[in-house]
Scaffold this motif. Sequence first.
Motif, mmCIF file in Angstrom:
data_model
loop_
_atom_site.group_PDB
_atom_site.id
_atom_site.type_symbol
_atom_site.label_atom_id
_atom_site.label_comp_id
_atom_site.label_asym_id
_atom_site.label_seq_id
_atom_site.Cartn_x
_atom_site.Cartn_y
_atom_site.Cartn_z
ATOM 1 N N ILE A 1 0.851 -1.182 0.000
ATOM 2 C CA ILE A 1 0.000 0.000 0.000
ATOM 3 C C ILE A 1 0.893 1.241 0.000
ATOM 4 O O ILE A 1 1.679 1.447 0.933
ATOM 5 N N GLN A 2 0.777 2.041 -1.046
ATOM 6 C CA GLN A 2 1.601 3.249 -1.144
ATOM 7 C C GLN A 2 1.149 4.302 -0.145
ATOM 8 O O GLN A 2 -0.040 4.639 -0.062
ATOM 9 N N LYS A 3 2.086 4.797 0.634
ATOM 10 C CA LYS A 3 1.847 5.904 1.553
ATOM 11 C C LYS A 3 2.730 7.074 1.113
ATOM 12 O O LYS A 3 3.463 6.977 0.125
ATOM 13 N N GLN A 4 2.697 8.152 1.857
ATOM 14 C CA GLN A 4 3.543 9.288 1.530
ATOM 15 C C GLN A 4 4.990 8.981 1.919
ATOM 16 O O GLN A 4 5.334 8.912 3.089
ATOM 17 N N GLY A 5 5.821 8.762 0.912
ATOM 18 C CA GLY A 5 7.240 8.520 1.150
ATOM 19 C C GLY A 5 7.600 7.096 1.511
ATOM 20 O O GLY A 5 8.775 6.787 1.710
ATOM 21 N N CYS A 6 6.614 6.221 1.627
ATOM 22 C CA CYS A 6 6.906 4.839 2.006
ATOM 23 C C CYS A 6 5.819 3.908 1.494
ATOM 24 O O CYS A 6 4.772 4.360 1.015
ATOM 25 N N VAL A 7 6.080 2.632 1.602
ATOM 26 C CA VAL A 7 5.115 1.604 1.225
ATOM 27 C C VAL A 7 4.867 0.713 2.434
ATOM 28 O O VAL A 7 5.821 0.281 3.104
ATOM 29 N N ALA A 8 3.598 0.463 2.723
ATOM 30 C CA ALA A 8 3.248 -0.481 3.794
ATOM 31 C C ALA A 8 3.132 -1.867 3.179
ATOM 32 O O ALA A 8 2.210 -2.128 2.406
ATOM 33 N N VAL A 9 4.090 -2.725 3.485
ATOM 34 C CA VAL A 9 4.023 -4.121 3.059
ATOM 35 C C VAL A 9 3.225 -4.846 4.128
ATOM 36 O O VAL A 9 3.630 -4.874 5.299
ATOM 37 N N GLN A 10 2.083 -5.416 3.765
ATOM 38 C CA GLN A 10 1.177 -5.921 4.789
ATOM 39 C C GLN A 10 0.574 -7.266 4.433
ATOM 40 O O GLN A 10 0.435 -7.631 3.276
ATOM 41 N N SER A 11 0.222 -7.984 5.487
ATOM 42 C CA SER A 11 -0.410 -9.297 5.354
ATOM 43 C C SER A 11 -1.494 -9.421 6.412
ATOM 44 O O SER A 11 -1.296 -9.040 7.569
ATOM 45 N N THR A 12 -2.631 -9.965 6.006
ATOM 46 C CA THR A 12 -3.743 -10.216 6.918
ATOM 47 C C THR A 12 -3.810 -11.702 7.238
ATOM 48 O O THR A 12 -3.893 -12.531 6.338
ATOM 49 N N ALA A 13 -3.746 -12.051 8.512
ATOM 50 C CA ALA A 13 -3.804 -13.456 8.923
ATOM 51 C C ALA A 13 -4.169 -13.533 10.399
ATOM 52 O O ALA A 13 -3.647 -12.775 11.225
ATOM 53 N N THR A 14 -5.029 -14.449 10.735
ATOM 54 C CA THR A 14 -5.499 -14.601 12.112
ATOM 55 C C THR A 14 -4.358 -14.915 13.077
ATOM 56 O O THR A 14 -4.390 -14.502 14.241
ATOM 57 N N HIS A 15 -3.336 -15.609 12.592
ATOM 58 C CA HIS A 15 -2.320 -16.135 13.507
ATOM 59 C C HIS A 15 -1.044 -15.304 13.607
ATOM 60 O O HIS A 15 -0.071 -15.756 14.224
ATOM 61 N N TRP A 16 -1.026 -14.085 13.069
ATOM 62 C CA TRP A 16 0.148 -13.238 13.278
ATOM 63 C C TRP A 16 0.412 -12.973 14.766
ATOM 64 O O TRP A 16 1.581 -12.982 15.194
ATOM 65 N N PRO A 17 -0.612 -12.760 15.601
ATOM 66 C CA PRO A 17 -0.318 -12.537 17.030
ATOM 67 C C PRO A 17 0.380 -13.723 17.700
ATOM 68 O O PRO A 17 1.113 -13.533 18.673
ATOM 69 N N CYS A 18 0.168 -14.940 17.206
ATOM 70 C CA CYS A 18 0.852 -16.110 17.769
ATOM 71 C C CYS A 18 2.360 -16.006 17.558
ATOM 72 O O CYS A 18 3.156 -16.448 18.395
ATOM 73 N N LEU A 19 2.759 -15.439 16.413
ATOM 74 C CA LEU A 19 4.163 -15.416 16.028
ATOM 75 C C LEU A 19 4.866 -14.127 16.430
ATOM 76 O O LEU A 19 6.095 -14.069 16.428
ATOM 77 N N LEU A 20 4.094 -13.104 16.793
ATOM 78 C CA LEU A 20 4.672 -11.822 17.211
ATOM 79 C C LEU A 20 4.068 -11.418 18.554
ATOM 80 O O LEU A 20 3.302 -10.466 18.650
ATOM 81 N N PRO A 21 4.421 -12.142 19.616
ATOM 82 C CA PRO A 21 3.811 -11.864 20.930
ATOM 83 C C PRO A 21 4.225 -10.525 21.528
ATOM 84 O O PRO A 21 3.706 -10.146 22.575
ATOM 85 N N GLN A 22 5.145 -9.810 20.875
ATOM 86 C CA GLN A 22 5.553 -8.487 21.374
ATOM 87 C C GLN A 22 4.555 -7.395 21.006
ATOM 88 O O GLN A 22 4.740 -6.235 21.363
ATOM 89 N N HIS A 23 3.485 -7.743 20.284
ATOM 90 C CA HIS A 23 2.512 -6.736 19.879
ATOM 91 C C HIS A 23 1.753 -6.220 21.100
ATOM 92 O O HIS A 23 1.663 -6.897 22.130
ATOM 93 N N GLY A 24 1.222 -5.038 20.966
ATOM 94 C CA GLY A 24 0.460 -4.452 22.059
ATOM 95 C C GLY A 24 0.085 -3.026 21.726
ATOM 96 O O GLY A 24 0.553 -2.459 20.734
ATOM 97 N N PRO A 25 -0.744 -2.404 22.543
ATOM 98 C CA PRO A 25 -1.157 -1.023 22.279
ATOM 99 C C PRO A 25 -0.022 -0.041 22.546
ATOM 100 O O PRO A 25 0.819 -0.258 23.421
ATOM 101 N N GLY A 26 -0.011 1.038 21.781
ATOM 102 C CA GLY A 26 0.969 2.092 22.026
ATOM 103 C C GLY A 26 2.300 1.853 21.349
ATOM 104 O O GLY A 26 2.532 0.838 20.693
#
Length: 244
Positions: free
Chosen positions: A116-141
Amino acid sequence: MRARARALRARGHNIHSVARSLSLPYTTVWHWCVDRPEPAVFGSAVRCFRCRPEQEPPPDPAAYAYLLGLYLGDGHLVTTDRVPVLRIYCADAWPSLMDACDEAMRAVLAKKVQRIQKQGCVAVQSTATHWPCLLPQHGPGMKHHRPIVLTDWQREILSAHPGHFLRGLFHSDGCRVSNRVVTRGKEYVYPRYMFSNRSMDIMGLCQWALDLLGISWRMNQPWSLSVARREAVAALDRHVGPKS
């Protein structure tokens, strides 16, 4: 135990042999494997190495180490949507970095990756239910406002692949620059690596990975790390290299 019984059954063992090997009643094994089989698993659950019965290691641990480094630098995991979305922001100046990020996502979990093209950068993104399983460092803020601590299984992967982890960190929040110094009227130019991150936990992980590879470093600011010795730069070149 139920997963082990079904795994043995899937390998061709009959109900009697499975029950005998696991010291279980025949009727229990039959109930688990024949009478009420588990519903089929679809989507990212099939590809999530943390949700498989035997907690298998990732199919490509080097790709996981690299992706985790990218995520800790310029990544964001959105869990408030209906399906979690992992986004890694890559500057427009580094198209090869976008390709490497795309490949790592697919190797670890993603079936589809969007840019997804943004201003000055591109967001490379993937939608998947199990990303939180593999990236437990996620959180608010912001990451530097909350603890960033590796799990035991992550530390095991990164200990075996510290170079790929550093590559992700430096490709996101680092750079390779030419440092110019004038001594007695003569200018000297030498390369060095810089890594900057306001999270002391993430900075500590970078230092830890460098120490694992025997690469010397020093802090020139509380949030900025430098690798400048000739042999250290050469060693980091073998693992990271300049962005492109």
